[in-house]
Design an enzyme around this catalytic site. Structure first.
Site, short mmCIF file in Angstrom:
data_model
loop_
_atom_site.label_atom_id
_atom_site.label_comp_id
_atom_site.label_asym_id
_atom_site.label_seq_id
_atom_site.Cartn_x
_atom_site.Cartn_y
_atom_site.Cartn_z
N ARG A 1 -1.96 -6.22 -8.32
CA ARG A 1 -0.98 -7.26 -8.03
C ARG A 1 -0.94 -8.33 -9.10
NH1 ARG A 1 -3.54 -8.27 -2.24
NH2 ARG A 1 -5.28 -8.21 -3.67
N LYS B 1 -17.89 -5.61 8.06
CA LYS B 1 -16.65 -6.31 8.36
C LYS B 1 -16.11 -5.88 9.71
CE LYS B 1 -14.55 -7.21 3.83
NZ LYS B 1 -13.37 -6.91 3.02
N SER C 1 -3.34 -7.37 3.15
CA SER C 1 -3.54 -7.17 4.59
C SER C 1 -4.01 -8.46 5.26
CB SER C 1 -4.56 -6.06 4.85
OG SER C 1 -4.07 -4.83 4.41
N HIS D 1 0.84 -1.20 0.00
CA HIS D 1 0.00 0.00 0.00
C HIS D 1 0.88 1.25 0.00
CE1 HIS D 1 -3.11 -2.55 2.35
NE2 HIS D 1 -3.61 -2.37 1.14
#
Length: 169
Positions: free
Chosen positions: A100, A51, A137, A27
C-alpha cells in the site's frame, strides 16, 4: 490429466498470505490479479494464536471461499507456523504481497529476504490499486464498529458478516 502439467510444463503456484480478519476489497484485488498470473493461487489464512480476531479462522476461510468462488484456481487453507513451510509442503515458489505504501515495503522486504534465505521462495510485490491504498482490515473493523459505512471497502458477504458480528457484541 489435463492442463499445463500434462503437457510437460510445471504448474505455476503462488500464495497470498494474511490474517484476512476480514478480507477486504484490497485483499480481493491482489488475489484476483495473482489468479490471472498463476495456475494455482493459495490463500493462506495465517493463524496467530496470540491475537484474538473478530472472526475465527473457519469463518474467515468460509468468507474467503465465498468471495473468491469465481476464481477456479484459488484455494483457501489455514496455516499455523512459518509461511515458508506452507510453501515447501505445497511446492509453491512464490509469495504475492500487495504493497500500500512505502511503510509496508520496509517490513515486507525484511520478510521477503528472510523467506528467501530460509528456503529460496521468492516474494513478488504488487502495488495496491490506488482505490485501496489506505485500506486495512483493522481500519474496516474500527469504522464498522462505530457504525461507519464500509460497504465500498468489503464484498457484500463480508459486510453482512460484519454487521451480524458487531450486532452480537
Amino acid at each position: 490429466m489435463t492442463g499445463p502439467e500434462s503437457e510437460g510444463s510445471p504448474v505455476r503456484r503462488a500464495v497470498c498470505p494474511g490474517s484476512f480478519d476480514p478480507i477486504t476489497n484490497g485483499h480481493l484485488d491482489i488475489i484476483a490479479r495473482a489468479s490471472r498470473l498463476y495456475d494455482e493461487v493459495f490463500v493462506a489464512v495465517m493463524i496467530n494464536t496470540s491475537k484474538k480476531g473478530l472472526f475465527d479462522v473457519d469463518e474467515r476461510i468460509g468468507l474467503i471461499r465465498e468471495v473468491t468462488a469465481e476464481y477456479a484456481n484459488v484455494r483457501v487453507e489455514a496455516h499455523h507456523g512459518l509461511l515458508v513451510d506452507f510453501c515447501k509442503d505445497r511446492d509453491i515458489p512464490a509469495i504475492v504481497k500487495g504493497l500500500r505504501a512505502v511503510s509496508d515495503f520496509d517490513y515486507e522486504l525484511q520478510m521477503a529476504q528472510m523467506n528467501n534465505g530460509l528456503t529460496g521462495v521468492e516474494t513478488l510485490f504488487v502495488p495496491t490499486n490506488p482505490t485501496y491504498s489506505f485500506l486495512s482490515s483493522s481500519l474496516v473493523k474500527e469504522v464498522a464498529a462505530w457504525g461507519g459505512d464500509v460497504s465500498h471497502l468489503v464484498p457484500p458477504q463480508v459486510l453482512r458478516a460484519l454487521g451480524d458480528r458487531l450486532r452480537k457484541d
